[in-house]
Write an enzyme that holds these catalytic residues in place. Structure first.
Site: not given
Length: 459
Positions: A58, A296-297, A299, A303
């Protein structure tokens, strides 16, 4: 702080969490540092370094949002315009939402859409159009514009806006609007581009606790706008420097006006009791950490896990990438916290939960759900346990191997009367959320990782 200390911490933390391959990048005091450890793949191992490609999950949403802001700068998209101006064929379960949802609603997760449509629309150039055509099957998790609820589908629809306005595929649009101007030469969507370079594969634990290669390697093309980019730590630090800067690109030409770049980092909607942040900007989560503002982000892929954090006022960035679940999540969190403390003397600490309260526990025990997952809360007395699983019917219907379910997490309520909680064990240790009540005071939903799970009738 020497580069040796960063490398030593990254290696020791990766080994403790049993992750085959990790790589970390730090931008501080105008200098760039990389620290890699381990291998790309337990079956076919190659060393990991700052140019090894990992899935960003993401974090891709920051690219989709930035590409749309470029169209805003050019006068081709209006953030406050209804999405149907650009995608007139849009049909949603809620006609009012379909008619009134704006581009900004998609980019700050206030469209009220459920998480996502579980569908594979193929790998052709019509994959995203096919995904959007199925969005009428998606539940409306909340009324339009009333709250933030994290939605993969919303960003996939935003990607379709890019396609319709530019006349290009989503991937070509992002490449021309963002990747090339910013100078990101190690960032790709297509497996055909990735396979000619060194890249990491994901790993998950099997039923015996052994790490195995996660398959399939990548998600479907229809999900690219919400999570399909593959990139290196070197490129992610370049991306961070772009967002820490004034909007210029690799060649010095303006990519995005500084005022729009800054707008992306200003609050558009508040978040409550969320580890993701205190608010959402445009494509970014915003939060205060020990008195400084962070942008921020994170994701996740099958795995693989990513965490990107910027501290604009200190011209600082850190990116952590890991290729194993579920421990890639706590690994990334530990690295980011260590970097903040070590380089900036900024300390990010988890809140302390209250002692077990049987009466409060009784109010929340039960089953909750979103389109793709179920969430079950049980009272182990004394102690609460939370378990999230992919819906069994989705597993049964999928012709792809899906990520395993996580082990149950313990959690406790936080001080105050706001029904806020913190997870106190497992891979999601430190994650915060809250319970939602109706007008009668009954618990009808629970937020986890920005997603609203509604209480099932049986719960």
């Amino acid at each position: 702080m020497s580069h040796h200390e960063l490398t030593a911490f990254v290696s020791a933390t990766a080994e403790r969490h049993r992750i085959p391959g990790v790589v970390v990048g730090v931008w501080v005091d105008g200098q760039e540092y990389h620290a890699g450890h381990g291998v790309t793949n337990v079956e076919h191992p190659l060393p990991v370094d700052g140019h090894t490609l990992f899935q960003l999950g993401s974090v891709t949403k920051t690219y989709t949002a930035t590409a749309l802001l470029r169209l805003v700068a050019d006068g081709r998209v209006d953030l406050d315009a209804p999405v149907r101006r650009y995608v007139p064929e849009l049909v949603l379960a809620d006609e009012r939402a379909a008619a009134e949802v704006t581009v900004l609603n998609l980019l700050n997760h206030t469209a009220g859409l459920g998480w996502g449509v579980i569908v594979d629309t193929g790998e052709g150039d019509d994959a995203l159009a096919g995904y959007v055509a199925r969005m009428h099957e998606l539940e409306q998790a909340a009324p339009l514009g009333t709250r933030a609820s994290y939605s993969q589908a919303g960003y996939n629809l935003a990607g379709r806006v890019l396609e319709k306005v530019t006349g290009l595929t989503y991937e070509r649009a992002v490449e021309s609007l963002v990747l090339t101007p910013v100078g990101l030469a190690e960032s790709f969507f297509s497996p055909n581009d990735v396979m000619t370079r060194r890249f990491a594969v994901g790993h998950n634990l099997d039923e015996n606790g052994r790490l195995t290669v996660a398959r399939p390697w990548k998600g479907t093309r229809g999900n690219n706008p919400g999570g399909g980019l593959v990139s290196s730590v070197a490129d992610q630090l370049r991306w961070a420097r772009f967002h820490l800067g004034d909007g210029g690109g690799e060649a010095g030409a303006g990519v995005l006006p500084a005022e729009l770049l800054r707008r992306m980092q200003k609050p558009t909607v508040a978040l409550r009791a969320s580890t993701l942040g205190d608010a959402l900007g445009v494509g970014w989560f915003l939060r205060d950490i020990d008195g400084v503002r962070a942008v921020g982000h994170g994701g996740s892929a099958n795995g693989q896990f990513a965490e990107l954090l910027l501290v604009p006022e200190r011209n600082f960035a850190v990116i952590a990438l890991a290729n194993a679940g579920p421990n890639g999540i706590p690994f990334n969190q530990e690295v980011v916290r260590w970097a903040l403390a070590t380089y900036l003397d900024v300390h990010d600490r988890d809140p302390e939960p209250l002692p077990y309260d049987e009466s409060r526990a009784r109010e929340v025990v039960g089953s909750y759900e979103i389109d793709a997952m179920t969430l079950t809360i049980a009272d182990d007395g004394p102690g609460l346990r939370l378990e999230v699983r992919i819906r069994p019917e989705i597993r049964a219907a999928s012709d792809r191997e899906l990520p395993p379910d996580h082990a149950p997490f313990t959690f406790g309520f936080l001080p105050g009367a706001g029904d806020e909680y913190v997870i106190t064990g497992g891979a999601f240790d430190g994650q915060r959320g809250y319970f939602t009540r109706d007008a009668r005071g009954e618990v009808v939903g629970v937020d986890l990782a920005g997603r609203l799970f509604t209480r099932s009738l049986a719960g």
